[in-house]
Design a protein around this motif. Structure first.
Motif: not given
Length: 364
Positions: A3-8, A35-36, A45-50
């Motif tokens: 259930x990946x949602x990527x925050x950018x 980063x996850x 959890x906390x899939x993100x592009x930073x």
């Protein structure tokens, strides 16, 4: 990574891109990273592009003390039509999970990892160089982050992807290299971690590599860790020999890393009806073939260099020339065909390439 949602989160100030002429390998990095986090009981959890940045870890994080880490290496290429292409990325994430299993680390969802990579590259599309011999090197990796001094698997991890525009790995390019056969140190043994892509294998190789370079050699040819008779890898690459018209490469035996380029070369050779064998090959057999004039070519294969021909090797103080020190015809053909498929200059009859769709919304 279900259930990946990527925050950018986009960087406010973009870096200056390096000149592609003579660009050093692995020294420059793009504006963003993926980063996850993993927590035992919760999962990924906390899939993100930073924005690309340092990471902060506790001094007692497991990675620093017990070396729980795995990584991968692959490339993105820019074709003449401007499209960005990945070469067999699903194979890298499959192999990463095999490495995770060996190091008691959590698996990643391979499809979601590929989706995360595509999203990151789309954001960084302008970083993919298009000059001859250049590419965007991709480093997915996982580290154990739990603060704990105790020899047991970590309960917390970070999975990250960073990107680096690169030129040729060896400044010689497709020119043949000289290698030293290593008789004292070993890279890995069957039952150990040689078949996993983990940092300790590379740390173990540094001493022999330094000695070889001091003697004027580009790389080390590793022998098996038990009898020190059988050929395993060359440097951090798989190795191939053309003997009497047959191409021979060491069989995967538990201490050899199964390379994606190795796999592709084998499939390509078989499609050309060239005789191929995956088996044990001793150093003595190789020397005998060279002395009898049956050793036609030798080359290493890997993501970074693709094909690296071997022009000379030194075993126990004696030097042996391969193909008069020149790149062989088959080595050159394989290099041209593989890089042609990767960059879109040639047809891809194997279905190896993944083209990254342009998504303007991500970059706006």
């Amino acid at each position: 990574m279900g259930n990946m949602k990527i925050n950018i989160t986009k960087c406010l100030e973009k870096k200056e891109k390096p000149s592609t002429e003579g660009i050093a390998f692995g020294r420059n990095f793009t504006d963003h990273m993926f980063i996850a986090d993993y927590t035992e009981g919760t999962g990924w959890h906390d899939h993100r592009i930073v924005p690309y940045q340092p990471i902060t870890l506790d001094p007692s994080a497991v990675i620093f003390h017990y070396g729980q880490t795995v990584f991968e290496g692959l490339k993105a290429y820019k074709a003449e039509d401007g499209s960005v292409r990945l070469f067999r990325p699903e194979e890298n994430f499959r192999r990463m999970n095999e490495s995770c299993d060996r190091l008691c680390m959590p698996e990643i969802d391979e499809e979601e990892a590929l989706e995360a990579l595509k999203t990151l590259i789309e954001l960084e599309r302008d970083w993919v160089p298009d000059a001859e011999g250049t590419s965007l090197y991709i480093r997915p990796y996982m580290i154990a982050t739990e603060p704990h001094l105790g020899v047991s698997p970590s309960l917390e991890y970070k999975f990250m992807i960073v990107l680096s525009p690169v030129g040729l790995y060896y400044k010689e390019g497709i020119a043949p290299v000289k290698i030293l056969v290593e008789n004292e140190y070993v890279r890995a043994v069957a039952g150990g971690t040689g078949a996993a892509k983990t940092a300790g294998n590379y740390a173990a190789s540094l001493k022999a590599q330094r000695v070889a370079e001091g003697m004027g050699y580009s790389q080390v040819l590793w022998l098996d860790g038990v009898e020190k008779k059988y050929i395993e890898e060359v440097g951090s690459m798989n190795v191939f020999f053309k003997i009497d018209g047959e191409v021979v490469t060491p069989a995967l035996n538990g201490s050899i890393l199964g390379g994606i380029t190795r796999k592709s070369i084998l499939e390509m050779l078989r499609s050309w009806d060239i005789p191929v064998a995956e088996r044990r090959i001793s150093m003595q057999e190789l020397v005998d073939a060279q002395r009898d004039g049956r050793l036609e070519e030798a080359f290493g294969t890997g993501t970074a260099a693709v094909i690296s021909p071997i022009g000379e090797f030194n075993w126990k103080g004696e030097t042996f020339s391969v193909n008069g020190g020149d790149a062989g015809e088959l080595s050159q053909k394989l290099y041209d065909e593989l890089t042609g498929i990767q960059t879109g200059r040639k047809e891809d009859p194997f279905g190896w390439v993944t083209v990254i769709e342009e998504k303007e919304a991500i970059r706006q």
